[in-house]
Every structure is written in C-alpha cells, then in structure tokens.
Write a protein that holds these residues in place. Sequence first.
Motif, short mmCIF file in Angstrom:
data_model
loop_
_atom_site.label_atom_id
_atom_site.label_comp_id
_atom_site.label_asym_id
_atom_site.label_seq_id
_atom_site.Cartn_x
_atom_site.Cartn_y
_atom_site.Cartn_z
N ASP A 155 0.85 -1.18 0.00
CA ASP A 155 0.00 0.00 0.00
C ASP A 155 0.90 1.24 0.00
O ASP A 155 1.66 1.47 0.94
N LYS A 157 0.16 4.38 0.34
CA LYS A 157 -0.13 5.34 1.42
C LYS A 157 0.56 4.94 2.72
O LYS A 157 1.12 5.79 3.41
N GLU A 158 0.52 3.66 3.05
CA GLU A 158 1.17 3.21 4.29
C GLU A 158 2.68 3.37 4.20
O GLU A 158 3.33 3.77 5.18
N GLY A 160 4.30 5.52 2.35
CA GLY A 160 4.58 6.96 2.41
C GLY A 160 4.47 7.52 3.81
O GLY A 160 5.29 8.31 4.25
N LEU A 161 3.43 7.09 4.55
CA LEU A 161 3.26 7.55 5.92
C LEU A 161 4.41 7.08 6.80
O LEU A 161 4.94 7.84 7.62
#
Length: 186
Positions: A155, A157-158, A160-161
């Motif tokens: 994922d 987004k994960e 990147g976070l």
Amino acid sequence: MRAIRVASAALLGLTALTFTAPSAFAGDGDDHNITPFGYSVQPSTIAAGGLLSLLLKRDGGCNGTVRISSGVFDTVSIPSGRSSATATIDRDARQGAVYEVTFVCDGVSGHTDITIGTGRSDGIGTGRSDDLTPVQVPAQQGVRAGVGGSVGGFDVKEIGLGAALVGGSVGVAWYMSRRRGASDDS
C-alpha cells in the motif's frame, strides 16, 4: 547536559524505527506444528470402528520410536526403522467430530486432525473413506508463506506515511542536536 539531549534524540529516533519494523511473527495463536519429520493419516475422514493408517516420513529428523496418540484410539508406537502403523478408531467415536492425532518423536511433536464420518464399519461398511459421507470441516486460514510481509498487501499510502514518520523523527533529532549544539558554544 548535552549527553542527555543527544540520548533523548537517539532514543526518539530508535523508537520511531522500532515502530516501522514489521512483525516477524507469522503464526496463528500458539500453534507451533513444525517438525523435522513428515507425518500423515489416511483417510482423514473415517467411520467409527474403522482402520486408520498412520504414516511417518523420517527424513533424518526422527531416529527413535514414534508415539502416536489421540482421544479416539489407543496409543500406537512405530519402532525405529519402520514408517507406518495402523490404529482402530473407537466404535463410540462421535460422528462429525474432529479429533487431533499427535505424533511424538525424539521430544518433538506435531499434530493433524481426523474427522469421524457418518458411515459404519460393523459389517455394513468397511470403514474406508469411500463408504463415508464426508462432514464439512471449516477451512483454516493459514499464513501466506513466502510473501515476507513487505510485498503482500503493498500500500503506497502506508509506505509513504511510514517514510514520513521516520524522516520527520530523523529531521527533528538533527534539528534539536544542531540547535542545542549552537547554544552550548556561547
């Protein structure tokens, strides 16, 4: 005083790094069923009173006598040098029940399940799997072996976070150490 600030920044960075590390545990509960030897039962669905084949694949991981036990038949032993035995299922075994069969060799144990089918082995049926009506056993959800945790369910987004958190904590630690270092010189 400077040592305390540096230690605090290092601890903050280490904590952030720890929270980004993936979990290495890939099991379900406390079910540890890995053995240096192979084992199986045939058939996996059997009638009460039927004859169950207990098979062992030693592969160098089991040298001694193997003790096989279950709540549905008497304990059976496979001596060293042999790789199979048979057990007679108790006639009072509950139809539709799932029983655990445990293999123990050289202090290492593993287990598998057998299901008691709805057939009979008292002269009307032979107790073999072709005489039985199989009972539906719910499928177990195992681990996705070989994925490694970093590829499965990728994922963006994960990722990147996580990268932002690690980068932010490193940036804050660097800023704090540079800011405090300049004030200590004056």
